[in-house]
Design an enzyme around this catalytic site. Structure first.
Site, PDB file in Angstrom:
ATOM      1  N   ARG A 165      -7.873  -1.600   9.533  1.00  0.00           N
ATOM      2  CA  ARG A 165      -7.657   0.039   8.793  1.00  0.00           C
ATOM      3  C   ARG A 165      -9.175   0.229   7.582  1.00  0.00           C
ATOM      4  O   ARG A 165      -9.957  -0.381   7.546  1.00  0.00           O
ATOM      5  CB  ARG A 165      -7.037  -0.214   7.588  1.00  0.00           C
ATOM      6  N   ARG A 176       1.000  -2.911   3.272  1.00  0.00           N
ATOM      7  CA  ARG A 176      -0.210  -1.669   3.351  1.00  0.00           C
ATOM      8  C   ARG A 176       0.205  -1.800   1.707  1.00  0.00           C
ATOM      9  O   ARG A 176       0.470  -2.782   0.469  1.00  0.00           O
ATOM     10  CB  ARG A 176       0.410  -0.377   3.635  1.00  0.00           C
ATOM     11  N   GLY A 177      -1.613  -0.670   0.787  1.00  0.00           N
ATOM     12  CA  GLY A 177      -2.096  -1.404  -0.247  1.00  0.00           C
ATOM     13  C   GLY A 177      -3.096  -1.991  -0.082  1.00  0.00           C
ATOM     14  O   GLY A 177      -2.395  -3.079   0.610  1.00  0.00           O
ATOM     15  N   ALA A 178      -3.431  -1.915  -0.775  1.00  0.00           N
ATOM     16  CA  ALA A 178      -5.015  -2.378  -0.801  1.00  0.00           C
ATOM     17  C   ALA A 178      -4.932  -3.380  -0.713  1.00  0.00           C
ATOM     18  O   ALA A 178      -5.673  -5.010  -0.018  1.00  0.00           O
ATOM     19  CB  ALA A 178      -6.525  -1.530  -1.361  1.00  0.00           C
ATOM     20  N   GLN A 227       5.498   6.936   0.931  1.00  0.00           N
ATOM     21  CA  GLN A 227       5.300   5.414  -0.168  1.00  0.00           C
ATOM     22  C   GLN A 227       6.118   5.965  -1.017  1.00  0.00           C
ATOM     23  O   GLN A 227       6.649   5.110  -1.845  1.00  0.00           O
ATOM     24  CB  GLN A 227       3.912   5.076  -0.220  1.00  0.00           C
ATOM     25  N   ASP A 252      -8.323   2.267  -2.692  1.00  0.00           N
ATOM     26  CA  ASP A 252      -7.787   1.776  -1.728  1.00  0.00           C
ATOM     27  C   ASP A 252      -9.833   1.501  -1.816  1.00  0.00           C
ATOM     28  O   ASP A 252      -9.873   0.393  -0.896  1.00  0.00           O
ATOM     29  CB  ASP A 252      -7.763   2.591  -0.717  1.00  0.00           C
ATOM     30  N   ASN A 306      -8.483   7.143  -2.689  1.00  0.00           N
ATOM     31  CA  ASN A 306      -6.935   6.787  -3.223  1.00  0.00           C
ATOM     32  C   ASN A 306      -6.114   7.732  -1.772  1.00  0.00           C
ATOM     33  O   ASN A 306      -6.480   8.671  -2.081  1.00  0.00           O
ATOM     34  CB  ASN A 306      -6.142   6.914  -4.325  1.00  0.00           C
ATOM     35  N   LYS A 307      -4.638   7.495  -2.116  1.00  0.00           N
ATOM     36  CA  LYS A 307      -3.624   8.202  -0.783  1.00  0.00           C
ATOM     37  C   LYS A 307      -3.669   9.648  -1.464  1.00  0.00           C
ATOM     38  O   LYS A 307      -4.064  10.021  -2.217  1.00  0.00           O
ATOM     39  CB  LYS A 307      -2.097   7.768  -1.774  1.00  0.00           C
TER      40      LYS A 307
HETATM   41  O1  MRU Z   1      -1.553   4.250   3.328  1.00  0.00           O
HETATM   42  P1  MRU Z   1      -1.579   3.479   2.625  1.00  0.00           P
HETATM   43  O2  MRU Z   1      -0.153   2.682   1.741  1.00  0.00           O
HETATM   44  O3  MRU Z   1      -1.635   1.574   2.574  1.00  0.00           O
HETATM   45  O4  MRU Z   1      -2.112   3.718   1.077  1.00  0.00           O
HETATM   46  C1  MRU Z   1      -1.633   2.719  -0.625  1.00  0.00           C
HETATM   47  C2  MRU Z   1      -2.624   3.388  -1.359  1.00  0.00           C
HETATM   48  O5  MRU Z   1      -3.148   4.131  -1.334  1.00  0.00           O
HETATM   49  C3  MRU Z   1      -2.529   3.560  -2.670  1.00  0.00           C
HETATM   50  O6  MRU Z   1      -2.662   3.561  -4.064  1.00  0.00           O
HETATM   51  C4  MRU Z   1      -3.722   1.640  -2.910  1.00  0.00           C
HETATM   52  O7  MRU Z   1      -3.982   0.644  -1.875  1.00  0.00           O
HETATM   53  C5  MRU Z   1      -3.678   0.723  -4.375  1.00  0.00           C
HETATM   54  S1  MRU Z   1      -2.086  -0.170  -3.692  1.00  0.00           S
HETATM   55  C6  MRU Z   1      -2.153  -1.027  -5.531  1.00  0.00           C
END
Ligand code: MRU
Length: 383
Positions: free
Chosen positions: A90, A53-55, A246, A286, A296-297
């Site tokens: 996603r 996970r994470g963009a 997270q 993201d 973002n999250k």
């Molecule tokens: O749902 P996730 O865990 O994939 O969400 C991740 C985030 O919101 C991160 O802050 C974002 O992807 C940046 S990761 C460098």
């Protein structure tokens, strides 16, 4: 205790161009389990259920997913099918779509005989560029932390900001008092907090935008790692980040290199900002729209509002691959709605948006591999 360092995504060296290994993030922080992805379906599943996970890491994994998809069939139809299957895993993280578009451009004109090899090369290049971009983000963000550290060391106190409007870290104007009474709202803030830990830069973050969310180094955490490596005293307020927690991933990786940190429930952020216990908010992204709005999250927007209310700088760190210049503003960014079960709330109506939108107006700046820019100044980074 020196802990073994598990890569987030690495090619399986036992057999070239056969598979990749990922650190299964659904098992962290309890246990570190490396999982082998040997097919398109494995890669798509790993993204969907958030084993990765994470963009940026989603983008790199998807690129390898295309290469895995061409394992037994390099045809145009198979290439299109692989890209389609990965593109629906996603919706919000634009790095996924950026990586798939890049793989399509690199492969659709390629000869069938060399297409699979080229797919691995392109995925490998995407992973290498992610490492380099995040390392550069770390260095650019380091300048922010170093400046804050210098301010704190020289006793430039942080004035309690009015509920809304300017304040926080601005240098006191000529003739202005150099020290400040506590905040009328909290009775804290001003310069008494500093006595506690002179010079320590207190960074607040949200979700995990560290090495676990990338191929290496992280985005929002990259400046923290660079500061720590440079011997600058940093401490990180780590938000739990319900419902997938997270924040526990962030605490796990900060502990890996000994960066001081404190876990908080998400709703405690406002009080810490009000009490002047945060010098800088650093988050990832993201998707960043052309006008600087950031997805973002979920929970990021609330931190941006509270940071503004208390005059604390709020920065977003992200590679250029996270900027979607085709997206005019945040309103056009698709927000993923995830399963109600993630809240584990039993038989109750649930809404579970995984991301939210922070307007450009609340963002002090965006840190990319190219430097630091105002949220409204992203045209300079159009490819
Ligand atoms: O749902 P996730 O865990 O994939 O969400 C991740 C985030 O919101 C991160 O802050 C974002 O992807 C940046 S990761 C460098």
């Amino acid at each position: 205790m020196i802990r073994e360092r598990y890569p987030t995504l690495v090619e399986d060296s036992s057999q070239a161009n056969s598979a990749v290994l990922i650190l299964d993030q659904t098992r962290l922080p309890r246990e570190a389990v490396m999982r082998r992805l040997a097919s398109l379906e494995d890669a798509a599943h790993a993204i969907r259920v958030m084993q990765v996970r994470g963009a940026p890491l989603i983008g790199a994994t998807a690129a390898y997913g295309v290469a895995l998809g061409l394992r037994d069939d390099e045809s145009d139809a198979r290439l299109a099918q692989a890209i389609e299957e990965l593109s629906v895993t996603r919706p919000t993280a634009v790095n996924l779509h950026w990586a798939l578009a890049r793989m399509r451009r690199a492969l659709q004109g390629a000869a069938l005989a060399t297409r699979r090899e080229q797919a691995w090369q392109e995925a490998r290049a995407i992973a290498a560029e992610d490492r380099a971009a995040n390392a550069a983000i770390g260095q650019h963000g380091l300048s922010l932390i170093a400046a804050l550290h210098a301010d704190l060391r020289s006793g430039i106190a942080c004035p309690p900001a009015p509920l809304f409007g300017k304040g926080g870290r601005e240098r006191p104007a000529e003739g202005e008092p150099k020290s400040y009474p506590p905040s009328p709202l909290s009775g804290k803030g001003g310069d008494d907090v500093r006595q506690a830990a002179p010079g320590v830069v207190n960074v607040m973050t949200h979700c995990n935008a560290g090495r676990l969310a990338t191929v290496e180094h992280g985005t929002a955490l990259a400046p923290v790692y660079a500061a720590h490596a440079a011997g600058l005293p940093v401490h990180v307020w780590v938000s739990e980040t319900r419902p997938r927690n997270q924040g526990l991933l962030t605490a796990w990786e900060l502990a890996e290199v000994g960066v001081p940190h404190t876990l908080i429930v998400d709703n405690a952020a406002g009080l810490l900002l009000m009490r002047g216990m945060v010098d800088l908010v650093l988050v990832g992204a993201d998707r960043i729209a052309a006008n600087g709005d950031v997805a973002n999250k979920v929970g990021t927007y609330l931190k941006a509002l509270a940071a503004r209310a208390h005059g604390v700088p709020f920065y977003v760190a992200a590679p250029l691959s996270t900027i979607d210049h085709s997206c005019a503003s945040g309103a056009a960014i698709p927000i993923e709605e995830r399963a109600a079960e993630e809240l584990d709330a039993g038989d109750v109506a649930v809404s579970n948006p995984a991301f939210d939108l922070t307007p450009a107006a609340l963002i002090s700046g965006i840190i990319s591999e190219r430097g630091i820019a105002g949220a409204g100044e992203l045209k300079q980074w159009v490819p």
